[in-house]
Design a protein around this motif. Structure first.
Motif, PDB file in Angstrom:
ATOM      1  N   UNK A  11       0.826  -1.216   0.000  1.00 13.18           N
ATOM      2  CA  UNK A  11       0.000   0.000   0.000  1.00 13.18           C
ATOM      3  C   UNK A  11       0.855   1.260   0.000  1.00 13.18           C
ATOM      4  N   UNK A  12       1.901   1.272   0.806  1.00 10.31           N
ATOM      5  CA  UNK A  12       2.774   2.455   0.852  1.00 10.31           C
ATOM      6  C   UNK A  12       3.479   2.670  -0.482  1.00 10.31           C
ATOM      7  N   UNK A  13       3.912   1.578  -1.108  1.00  8.47           N
ATOM      8  CA  UNK A  13       4.553   1.707  -2.416  1.00  8.47           C
ATOM      9  C   UNK A  13       3.588   2.307  -3.433  1.00  8.47           C
ATOM     10  N   UNK A  14       2.339   1.850  -3.413  1.00  4.72           N
ATOM     11  CA  UNK A  14       1.333   2.395  -4.332  1.00  4.72           C
ATOM     12  C   UNK A  14       1.110   3.876  -4.069  1.00  4.72           C
ATOM     13  N   UNK A  15       1.111   4.250  -2.789  1.00  4.98           N
ATOM     14  CA  UNK A  15       0.924   5.655  -2.442  1.00  4.98           C
ATOM     15  C   UNK A  15       2.055   6.543  -2.952  1.00  4.98           C
ATOM     16  N   UNK A  16       3.283   6.059  -2.858  1.00  5.41           N
ATOM     17  CA  UNK A  16       4.426   6.823  -3.349  1.00  5.41           C
ATOM     18  C   UNK A  16       4.330   7.021  -4.863  1.00  5.41           C
ATOM     19  N   UNK A  17       3.961   5.964  -5.573  1.00  4.49           N
ATOM     20  CA  UNK A  17       3.847   6.045  -7.025  1.00  4.49           C
ATOM     21  C   UNK A  17       2.728   7.000  -7.429  1.00  4.49           C
ATOM     22  N   UNK A  18       1.575   6.891  -6.763  1.00  5.76           N
ATOM     23  CA  UNK A  18       0.449   7.784  -7.076  1.00  5.76           C
ATOM     24  C   UNK A  18       0.811   9.244  -6.813  1.00  5.76           C
ATOM     25  N   UNK A  19       1.465   9.496  -5.690  1.00  2.00           N
ATOM     26  CA  UNK A  19       1.843  10.877  -5.353  1.00  2.00           C
ATOM     27  C   UNK A  19       2.783  11.456  -6.408  1.00  2.00           C
ATOM     28  N   UNK A  20       3.741  10.649  -6.842  1.00  2.00           N
ATOM     29  CA  UNK A  20       4.683  11.112  -7.865  1.00  2.00           C
ATOM     30  C   UNK A  20       3.953  11.440  -9.161  1.00  2.00           C
ATOM     31  N   UNK A  21       3.078  10.555  -9.591  1.00  2.00           N
ATOM     32  CA  UNK A  21       2.354  10.779 -10.852  1.00  2.00           C
ATOM     33  C   UNK A  21       1.470  12.024 -10.775  1.00  2.00           C
ATOM     34  N   UNK A  22       0.794  12.196  -9.654  1.00  2.00           N
ATOM     35  CA  UNK A  22      -0.114  13.332  -9.509  1.00  2.00           C
ATOM     36  C   UNK A  22       0.640  14.652  -9.515  1.00  2.00           C
ATOM     37  N   UNK A  23       1.776  14.703  -8.831  1.00  2.00           N
ATOM     38  CA  UNK A  23       2.563  15.940  -8.818  1.00  2.00           C
ATOM     39  C   UNK A  23       3.072  16.275 -10.212  1.00  2.00           C
ATOM     40  N   UNK A  24       3.596  15.291 -10.906  1.00  2.00           N
ATOM     41  CA  UNK A  24       4.108  15.532 -12.249  1.00  2.00           C
ATOM     42  C   UNK A  24       2.989  15.977 -13.189  1.00  2.00           C
ATOM     43  N   UNK A  25       1.844  15.321 -13.095  1.00  2.00           N
ATOM     44  CA  UNK A  25       0.723  15.663 -13.976  1.00  2.00           C
ATOM     45  C   UNK A  25       0.203  17.069 -13.690  1.00  2.00           C
ATOM     46  N   UNK A  26       0.127  17.444 -12.416  1.00  2.00           N
ATOM     47  CA  UNK A  26      -0.344  18.788 -12.073  1.00  2.00           C
ATOM     48  C   UNK A  26       0.577  19.851 -12.657  1.00  2.00           C
ATOM     49  N   UNK A  27       1.865  19.669 -12.490  1.00  2.00           N
ATOM     50  CA  UNK A  27       2.813  20.669 -12.987  1.00  2.00           C
ATOM     51  C   UNK A  27       2.779  20.769 -14.507  1.00  2.00           C
ATOM     52  N   UNK A  28       2.715  19.624 -15.178  1.00  2.00           N
ATOM     53  CA  UNK A  28       2.661  19.634 -16.637  1.00  2.00           C
ATOM     54  C   UNK A  28       1.418  20.361 -17.127  1.00  2.00           C
ATOM     55  N   UNK A  29       0.282  20.081 -16.495  1.00  2.00           N
ATOM     56  CA  UNK A  29      -0.969  20.718 -16.904  1.00  2.00           C
ATOM     57  C   UNK A  29      -0.921  22.232 -16.695  1.00  2.00           C
ATOM     58  N   UNK A  30      -0.374  22.667 -15.575  1.00  2.00           N
ATOM     59  CA  UNK A  30      -0.316  24.104 -15.291  1.00  2.00           C
ATOM     60  C   UNK A  30       0.669  24.815 -16.215  1.00  2.00           C
ATOM     61  N   UNK A  31       1.816  24.202 -16.452  1.00  2.00           N
ATOM     62  CA  UNK A  31       2.798  24.797 -17.359  1.00  2.00           C
ATOM     63  C   UNK A  31       2.223  24.946 -18.766  1.00  2.00           C
ATOM     64  N   UNK A  32       1.562  23.906 -19.232  1.00  2.00           N
ATOM     65  CA  UNK A  32       1.020  23.938 -20.589  1.00  2.00           C
ATOM     66  C   UNK A  32      -0.129  24.939 -20.698  1.00  2.00           C
ATOM     67  N   UNK A  33      -0.917  25.059 -19.652  1.00  2.00           N
ATOM     68  CA  UNK A  33      -2.015  26.034 -19.671  1.00  2.00           C
ATOM     69  C   UNK A  33      -1.478  27.457 -19.786  1.00  2.00           C
ATOM     70  N   UNK A  34      -0.411  27.757 -19.062  1.00  2.00           N
ATOM     71  CA  UNK A  34       0.188  29.094 -19.144  1.00  2.00           C
ATOM     72  C   UNK A  34       0.759  29.328 -20.537  1.00  2.00           C
ATOM     73  N   UNK A  35       1.430  28.320 -21.096  1.00  2.00           N
ATOM     74  CA  UNK A  35       1.998  28.461 -22.433  1.00  2.00           C
ATOM     75  C   UNK A  35       0.903  28.671 -23.475  1.00  2.00           C
ATOM     76  N   UNK A  36      -0.194  27.958 -23.349  1.00  2.00           N
ATOM     77  CA  UNK A  36      -1.296  28.112 -24.305  1.00  2.00           C
ATOM     78  C   UNK A  36      -1.923  29.503 -24.209  1.00  2.00           C
ATOM     79  N   UNK A  37      -1.915  30.063 -23.022  1.00  2.00           N
ATOM     80  CA  UNK A  37      -2.474  31.400 -22.838  1.00  2.00           C
ATOM     81  C   UNK A  37      -1.530  32.491 -23.326  1.00  2.00           C
ATOM     82  N   UNK A  38      -0.296  32.101 -23.677  1.00  2.00           N
ATOM     83  CA  UNK A  38       0.681  33.071 -24.144  1.00  2.00           C
ATOM     84  C   UNK A  38       1.246  33.939 -23.043  1.00  2.00           C
TER      85      UNK A  38
END
Length: 386
Positions: free
Chosen positions: A275-302
């Motif tokens: 369970x702890x291993x799954x939690x570490x993997x999920x946390x990593x994926x969520x952080x990376x996905x959040x940052x990618x989405x926010x960076x791309x949104x700013x770039x799309x807005x110019x």
């Protein structure tokens, strides 16, 4: 091909990549058939400009594909992430350099070694390069190389950091890659002997950091308004997290098969580690996905990408690497003696791959955290990794 179709094709290819993982280790490079099949899916074109037959895709699609590849085979995922991100970098270069790379063949692959280990001499019209560059993943399959170097002034003092684009005809690959982990990534050395690189095939770290590169003038897609540090390092960390998830899925499958063993079924400590291993993997994926989405949104807005977002992306990329290693270390504690034997073991390979990948400069957790803290405290930070 639509971006979603590329991701679907990569997922369909994953079982074959998984079956070749042991063979990749034996070869110490990615099998040519795997590279060809990945090219057929359109994966290597995801971050390539539309003007040269690419998709200029939302980076989230690229990272999702890297994750699937790395789940199947860590070495293939690592090399593919690096080869796949280089079209984004080449798109930042002078248009003349892009035409040299993609004009004759828009399926050309590019490798890299950004650490400035070679010797650079400024000459009329460009630079001369000599030396050895290490750890160039997938270089056997590439026709061009991006090599880092320091430019000195007349007194021998460093005044600039640049990346130099060199064709395969002007370097050789030295087969020296023989490691504990990521054995199949083919991260051999690039050797250059007095090659001339015209100025238009170079790019300084200043324009890259400031997001003012020549290629941005001809490519309107928002993808090319993202920071290098975020794009490149997230590719590396995504591969690391994919490796960890592949190991977790394998171990959960093995645990289910052992549930007939009453002792295994009633071991709460083993269950907690899973369970702890799954939690570490999920946390990593969520952080990376959040940052990618926010960076791309700013770039799309110019809009200008906030420095705090760039710092957070760098922080979370390094922490994702740390979380991936923590997850697989937990699974190793659960696995008993099986992974300790030499052989084709998924968890053992993932453990070796992740601990080897941790040594990559982009995965220096402490450095990334210091950069984040200094930026948060308002200190004057000048670092190409930010």
């Amino acid at each position: 091909m639509r971006d979603e179709d590329v991701l679907t094709a990569v997922r369909a290819l994953a079982p074959a990549l998984r079956d070749r993982a042991a063979h990749a280790e034996e070869l110490r490079r990615i099998p040519g058939v795997s590279v060809g099949e990945l090219a057929d899916t359109g994966f290597f074109r995801l971050l390539q400009p539309r003007a040269y037959g690419g998709s200029a895709a939302d980076p989230a699609v690229f990272y999702a594909a890297v994750h699937e590849i790395a789940k199947a085979c860590g070495s293939t995922g690592w090399a593919a992430s690096v080869l796949g991100v280089h079209p984004w970098y080449v798109a930042q270069l002078d248009p003349r350099a892009q035409e040299e790379v993609w004009g004759p063949d828009d399926s050309t692959l590019i490798c890299s070694s950004h650490a400035p280990t070679g010797e650079v001499t400024a000459v009329d019209g460009g630079f001369r390069l000599s030396g050895r560059w290490h750890f160039s993943a997938g270089c056997d399959h590439a026709r061009w190389a991006l090599l880092g170097g320091v430019v000195d002034d007349a007194d021998g003092r460093p005044v600039d950091m640049r990346t130099f684009l060199v064709p395969r005809s002007e370097y050789r690959v030295d087969d020296v890659w023989d490691t504990v982990g990521l054995r199949g990534s083919g991260s051999n050395d690039i050797v250059v002997e007095d090659a001339f690189v015209p100025a238009h095939r170079t790019l300084g770290y200043g324009p890259v950091t400031l997001l003012r590169c020549p290629g941005q003038e001809i490519h309107p897609e928002p993808l090319y308004r993202l920071p290098y540090a975020a794009v490149f390092t997230t590719a590396i960390s995504t591969a690391m997290v994919g490796i960890a998830e592949g190991a977790h899925e394998d171990q959960v499958g093995s645990a289910r098969a052992r549930l007939k063993d009453r002792r295994a079924a009633e071991d709460p400590f083993a269950q907690v580690r899973i369970a702890r291993a799954a939690g570490e993997i999920d946390a990593a994926r969520l952080q990376l996905a959040r940052n990618t989405a926010e960076l791309y949104a700013v770039a799309r807005a110019g809009a200008e990408i906030p420095r705090e977002l760039r710092a957070r992306a760098r922080r979370d990329q390094a922490l994702a690497t740390e979380r991936a290693i923590t997850a697989v270390d937990l699974l190793m504690e659960n696995a008993g003696r099986g992974p300790l034997r030499v052989g084709d073991d998924v968890l053992q390979r993932a453990w070796r791959d992740l601990h080897t990948g941790r040594g990559q400069a982009a995965n220096d957790v402490e450095r990334a955290l210091v950069l984040y803290a200094q930026d948060a405290l308002g200190m004057d930070v000048h670092d190409p990794m930010l």
